[in-house]
Design a protein around this motif. Structure first.
Motif, mmCIF file in Angstrom:
data_model
loop_
_atom_site.group_PDB
_atom_site.id
_atom_site.type_symbol
_atom_site.label_atom_id
_atom_site.label_comp_id
_atom_site.label_asym_id
_atom_site.label_seq_id
_atom_site.Cartn_x
_atom_site.Cartn_y
_atom_site.Cartn_z
ATOM 1 N N LEU A 156 7.404 74.634 -23.865
ATOM 2 C CA LEU A 156 8.554 75.141 -22.855
ATOM 3 C C LEU A 156 8.209 74.496 -21.619
ATOM 4 N N ILE A 157 6.920 74.845 -21.027
ATOM 5 C CA ILE A 157 6.530 74.250 -19.671
ATOM 6 C C ILE A 157 6.630 72.691 -19.830
ATOM 7 N N TYR A 158 6.222 72.316 -20.817
ATOM 8 C CA TYR A 158 6.216 70.663 -20.749
ATOM 9 C C TYR A 158 7.695 70.312 -20.651
ATOM 10 N N SER A 159 8.566 70.741 -21.283
ATOM 11 C CA SER A 159 10.333 70.545 -21.319
ATOM 12 C C SER A 159 10.633 70.637 -19.992
ATOM 13 N N LYS A 212 9.278 67.804 -18.028
ATOM 14 C CA LYS A 212 9.954 66.573 -18.305
ATOM 15 C C LYS A 212 11.293 66.449 -17.716
ATOM 16 N N LEU A 213 11.769 67.544 -17.649
ATOM 17 C CA LEU A 213 13.258 67.462 -16.859
ATOM 18 C C LEU A 213 13.254 67.197 -15.634
ATOM 19 N N ALA A 214 12.207 67.885 -14.812
ATOM 20 C CA ALA A 214 11.956 67.671 -13.471
ATOM 21 C C ALA A 214 11.555 66.283 -13.058
ATOM 22 N N TRP A 215 10.809 65.527 -13.915
ATOM 23 C CA TRP A 215 10.403 64.341 -13.646
ATOM 24 C C TRP A 215 11.405 63.363 -13.931
ATOM 25 N N SER A 216 12.418 63.772 -15.086
ATOM 26 C CA SER A 216 13.328 62.768 -15.297
ATOM 27 C C SER A 216 14.466 62.724 -14.142
ATOM 28 N N ARG A 217 14.610 63.896 -13.389
ATOM 29 C CA ARG A 217 15.470 63.947 -12.483
ATOM 30 C C ARG A 217 14.943 63.223 -11.138
ATOM 31 N N LYS A 218 13.807 63.291 -10.912
ATOM 32 C CA LYS A 218 13.311 62.382 -9.974
ATOM 33 C C LYS A 218 13.111 60.964 -10.116
ATOM 34 N N ASN A 257 -4.661 70.160 -21.456
ATOM 35 C CA ASN A 257 -5.527 70.929 -20.615
ATOM 36 C C ASN A 257 -4.679 71.179 -19.201
ATOM 37 N N ALA A 258 -3.841 70.253 -18.859
ATOM 38 C CA ALA A 258 -2.939 70.466 -17.687
ATOM 39 C C ALA A 258 -1.670 71.470 -17.855
ATOM 40 N N LEU A 259 -1.452 71.465 -19.147
ATOM 41 C CA LEU A 259 -0.461 72.185 -19.450
ATOM 42 C C LEU A 259 -0.834 73.750 -19.708
ATOM 43 N N THR A 260 -2.025 73.878 -20.258
ATOM 44 C CA THR A 260 -2.582 75.237 -20.523
ATOM 45 C C THR A 260 -2.908 75.922 -18.985
ATOM 46 N N VAL A 261 -3.429 75.314 -18.244
ATOM 47 C CA VAL A 261 -3.410 75.600 -16.684
ATOM 48 C C VAL A 261 -2.344 75.918 -16.291
ATOM 49 N N SER A 262 -1.131 75.366 -16.128
ATOM 50 C CA SER A 262 0.082 75.411 -15.756
ATOM 51 C C SER A 262 0.793 76.738 -16.387
#
Length: 99
Positions: free
Chosen positions: A9-12, A15-21, A51-56
């Motif tokens: 869910l966090i990755y999605s 991705k949505l935020a990155w695609s908008r930028k 690892n980044a997703l786990t920390v996020s």
């Protein structure tokens, strides 16, 4: 391990935020040569490793938990048994400064 947010869910959301930028960046400087554009850092897709997703996920869990706890303190001080939007609005500025 405590309950945490689903990393998919966090990755999605990321991705949505990155695609908008992405469209905003491509409008700023359009490359002249397509071969150079393929190798350009600006055109690489943005990803996050596990690892980044786990920390996020953990950071978001802590942030939400802290927000609820602070809002509950305010609600209790006012004699309310429920947390309302106004309680969250009151704690939000200091919470954002603390994080």
């Amino acid at each position: 391990m405590e309950n945490t947010f689903d990393s998919d869910l966090i990755y999605s959301i990321f991705k949505l935020a990155w695609s908008r930028k992405t469209p905003e960046k491509s409008k700023e400087a359009e490359p002249i040569d397509t071969e150079v554009a393929r190798a350009s850092k600006k055109n690489r897709s943005t990803t996050a490793n596990s690892n980044a997703l786990t920390v996020s996920c953990e950071l978001l869990r802590i942030f939400v938990t802290e927000a609820v706890e602070r809002a509950a303190i305010i609600a209790e001080a006012e004699g309310n048994g429920k947390i309302e939007a106004t309680h969250l609005e009151r704690i939000l500025p200091q919470l954002l400064l603390d994080f």
